[in-house]
Design an enzyme around this catalytic site. Structure first.
Site, short mmCIF file in Angstrom:
data_model
loop_
_atom_site.label_atom_id
_atom_site.label_comp_id
_atom_site.label_asym_id
_atom_site.label_seq_id
_atom_site.Cartn_x
_atom_site.Cartn_y
_atom_site.Cartn_z
N HIS A 20 -8.24 -32.54 -107.92
CA HIS A 20 -9.28 -33.32 -107.23
C HIS A 20 -10.62 -33.13 -107.92
O HIS A 20 -11.37 -34.09 -108.13
CB HIS A 20 -9.42 -32.86 -105.77
CG HIS A 20 -8.17 -33.02 -104.96
ND1 HIS A 20 -7.43 -31.95 -104.51
CD2 HIS A 20 -7.52 -34.12 -104.53
CE1 HIS A 20 -6.39 -32.40 -103.83
NE2 HIS A 20 -6.41 -33.72 -103.83
N CYS A 125 10.60 -41.19 -99.93
CA CYS A 125 10.06 -39.83 -100.06
C CYS A 125 8.99 -39.63 -99.00
O CYS A 125 7.99 -40.36 -98.97
CB CYS A 125 9.45 -39.59 -101.45
SG CYS A 125 8.57 -38.01 -101.54
N CYS A 128 5.50 -38.69 -100.61
CA CYS A 128 4.79 -39.84 -101.18
C CYS A 128 4.46 -40.87 -100.12
O CYS A 128 3.59 -41.72 -100.33
CB CYS A 128 5.64 -40.57 -102.22
SG CYS A 128 5.93 -39.67 -103.74
N CYS A 143 12.88 -37.43 -105.59
CA CYS A 143 11.60 -38.11 -105.86
C CYS A 143 11.15 -37.74 -107.27
O CYS A 143 11.14 -36.57 -107.63
CB CYS A 143 10.55 -37.67 -104.85
SG CYS A 143 8.89 -38.16 -105.32
N HIS A 146 7.83 -35.50 -106.62
CA HIS A 146 7.93 -34.26 -105.87
C HIS A 146 9.23 -33.51 -106.10
O HIS A 146 9.37 -32.36 -105.69
CB HIS A 146 7.75 -34.54 -104.37
CG HIS A 146 6.39 -35.09 -104.06
ND1 HIS A 146 6.16 -36.41 -103.79
CD2 HIS A 146 5.19 -34.48 -104.02
CE1 HIS A 146 4.87 -36.60 -103.57
NE2 HIS A 146 4.25 -35.45 -103.71
N LYS A 296 3.79 -27.11 -115.03
CA LYS A 296 3.08 -27.57 -113.85
C LYS A 296 2.53 -26.35 -113.10
O LYS A 296 3.22 -25.35 -112.97
CB LYS A 296 4.06 -28.34 -112.96
CG LYS A 296 3.39 -29.18 -111.90
CD LYS A 296 4.42 -30.07 -111.19
CE LYS A 296 3.79 -30.68 -109.95
NZ LYS A 296 4.66 -31.62 -109.28
N LYS A 299 1.84 -21.59 -107.62
CA LYS A 299 1.49 -20.21 -107.25
C LYS A 299 2.56 -19.24 -107.72
O LYS A 299 2.25 -18.15 -108.20
CB LYS A 299 1.33 -20.11 -105.73
CG LYS A 299 0.01 -20.71 -105.25
CD LYS A 299 -0.55 -19.93 -104.06
CE LYS A 299 -1.92 -20.44 -103.65
NZ LYS A 299 -1.85 -21.67 -102.84
ZN LIG Z 1 7.48 -37.95 -103.63
#
Ligand SMILES: [Zn+2]
Length: 501
Positions: A20, A125, A128, A143, A146, A296, A299
């Protein structure tokens, strides 16, 4: 010329993260640059607050979706000043004015005959909030974004006749090669269209958390249409008592991530055409930020770069500079704390900070704090000659990282100039007083021009330096390398990028 630029709006069902911040900062750099040209800029960001995931999360907490949206929207809104982002308005898709205008626009789409009622069955999904078409679904019915299992869903929907726009969309892409940038994303969008468009769901029946379909109150609009329309609706009420729509629409730039390409480059222009509205000029698609290991960020892998940690340790300008400098805008790139430290020390502190502090210090030491009012070095001036038109051209194409590289070459050139001219040696030779005057006047002017041009990236530091130089003006009209030093008095400069403990 009015200039209107937007970020994508953030889904409130999450917390602000580096992605963001990245998009908001890049958009802010372009907006600030355009304001330097002549100021008639509108920069929009905000939050996307409807849809099933928000309703589900609120239910799980036992609260109203509006309460959840209010709480989370605040976090995104609070992020903007921390990032030095200068948005003119922050839209929330639960704003009543937005909802009313969504209904107006989509009623027009309905009246124009581009909707019908039908039954949709497809792979959905939940994250999404989107049905996936056959060629996007990953092996094992996952998906593509995801990588979670898709569910087979069947429901009564209002449909949007996307297929009716096949030819007109192909024509948009044939006639506007810069509609989507960079080229690789243009090709991706175009091939999605030429592979054949299917009609898509415009509404959901059993969901309450959304904008009511005005011609069928049992339905709410599919969250994506409600969300996309924010770019248009905001102009109607962002400035109280004024409607900015005619002035700023169509948008010059939508800045988005590659995961929402299809919505912005296929569905969005089709909906606008269906509502008889002009299309945006450009959709610029940036890449993903990956962990330093090239994977990607997650954590569990321990490769997450936390923007708040960077802000805490290095400050706002350093985060902005790092993200615009280390990742080529439009491509994926790896990021990490080691790289932040390296850029901070070698480029902000050593290249730019040091150039500034040496220049100011020498003007104090050798000329009592006054920039000599003598002709500047035409050879150094020549190095800046093409810079401004080049930057304008790059910024017109949202090439923020290439533009920064061009500025940085001048920063380095000026540091070499200091070494070549060695003012400390000139200062010892009474016969070289004129040459020292010229050197100091040229350096002061170079630092001024660089600071004006780099201010969209590091606004606080650049402004601080320009104030110290006694030349606070940010307009690009004043960013030409001046023929004389000007005789301004300079103030004392605290280190712009202090050494860290
Ligand atoms: Zn998705």
């Amino acid at each position: 010329m009015p200039f209107y630029i937007t970020t994508a709006i953030s889904y409130v069902n999450g917390v602000p993260h580096l992605g963001h911040a990245y998009e908001a900062i890049a958009t802010d750099v372009i907006a600030r640059h355009m304001r330097q040209r002549d100021g008639d800029v509108f920069f929009l960001t905000g939050t996307d607050e409807h849809g099933e995931p928000v309703a589900d999360a609120a239910q799980a907490e036992g609260i109203d979706p509006q309460e959840l949206a209010d709480r989370n929207a605040e976090r995104f809104k609070a992020l903007m000043p921390l990032l030095g982002v200068s948005n003119d308005f922050f839209i929330r898709t639960t704003d009543p004015e937005h909802e009313r205008r969504v209904q107006e626009v989509l009623q027009r789409v309905h009246d124009n005959g581009y909707t019908y009622k039908g039954v949709y069955e497809g792979w959905y999904c939940a994250r999404c909030a989107d049905f996936k078409v056959e060629n996007e679904i990953l092996e094992g019915n996952l998906c593509p974004i995801h990588e979670i299992a898709l569910e087979l869903k069947q429901e009564e929907n209002w449909f949007f006749k996307l297929s009716a726009f096949q030819e007109r969309l192909e024509q948009v892409y044939a006639e506007h090669p810069a509609f989507v940038m960079p080229l690789v994303r243009f090709n991706e969008a175009r091939s999605f269209i030429t592979s054949g468009l299917q009609d898509i769901s415009l509404s959901r029946k059993h969901l309450k958390w959304g904008v009511t379909v005005p011609w069928d109150h049992e339905h709410v609009f599919y969250v994506w249409f409600d969300a996309l329309l924010n770019y248009y609706t905001a102009l109607g009420y962002a400035r109280p008592g004024e409607d900015l729509t005619d002035h700023f629409w169509p948008a010059n730039f939508h800045i988005i991530g590659k995961d929402i390409l299809k919505f912005h480059t296929v569905f969005w222009p089709a909906i606008l055409m269906a509502a008889d509205l002009p299309l945006p000029e450009h959709v610029f698609v940036h890449g993903f930020l990956l962990g330093a290991d090239g994977r990607k960020m997650s954590k569990s892998l321990g490769n997450v770069l936390d923007p708040f940690e960077v802000l805490e340790e290095f400050g706002t300008d350093a985060l902005r500079f790092y993200l615009m400098r280390d990742v080529s805008f439009g491509s994926d790139g790896t990021v990490g704390m080691d790289a932040v430290t390296a850029r901070y020390e070698s480029e902000l502190a050593n290249d730019y900070g040091n150039l500034a502090s040496r220049t100011i210090a020498m003007i104090h030491r050798y000329r009592d704090g006054v920039v000599p009012d003598v002709p500047t070095d035409s050879e150094l001036a020549r190095e800046f000659e093409d810079l401004l038109p080049e930057l304008r051209e790059l910024m017109d194409a949202a090439e923020v990282s290439t533009a920064l590289e061009l500025i940085w070459r001048r920063v380095r050139r000026c540091n070499r100039y200091v070494e070549e001219r060695a003012p400390w040696r000139l200062a010892k030779d009474p016969d070289a007083a004129g040459e020292l005057d010229r050197t100091l006047a040229s350096l002061a002017e170079a630092v001024r021009v660089i600071s004006v041009l780099v201010s969209p990236y590091v606004p606080t530091s650049a402004q601080k330096l320009l104030d110290v130089l006694g030349a606070p003006e940010l307009s690009l009209g004043g960013a030409e390398f001046a023929p004389t030093g000007g005789g301004r008095r300079v103030a004392v400069l605290e280190p712009l990028f202090p050494k860290r403990a």
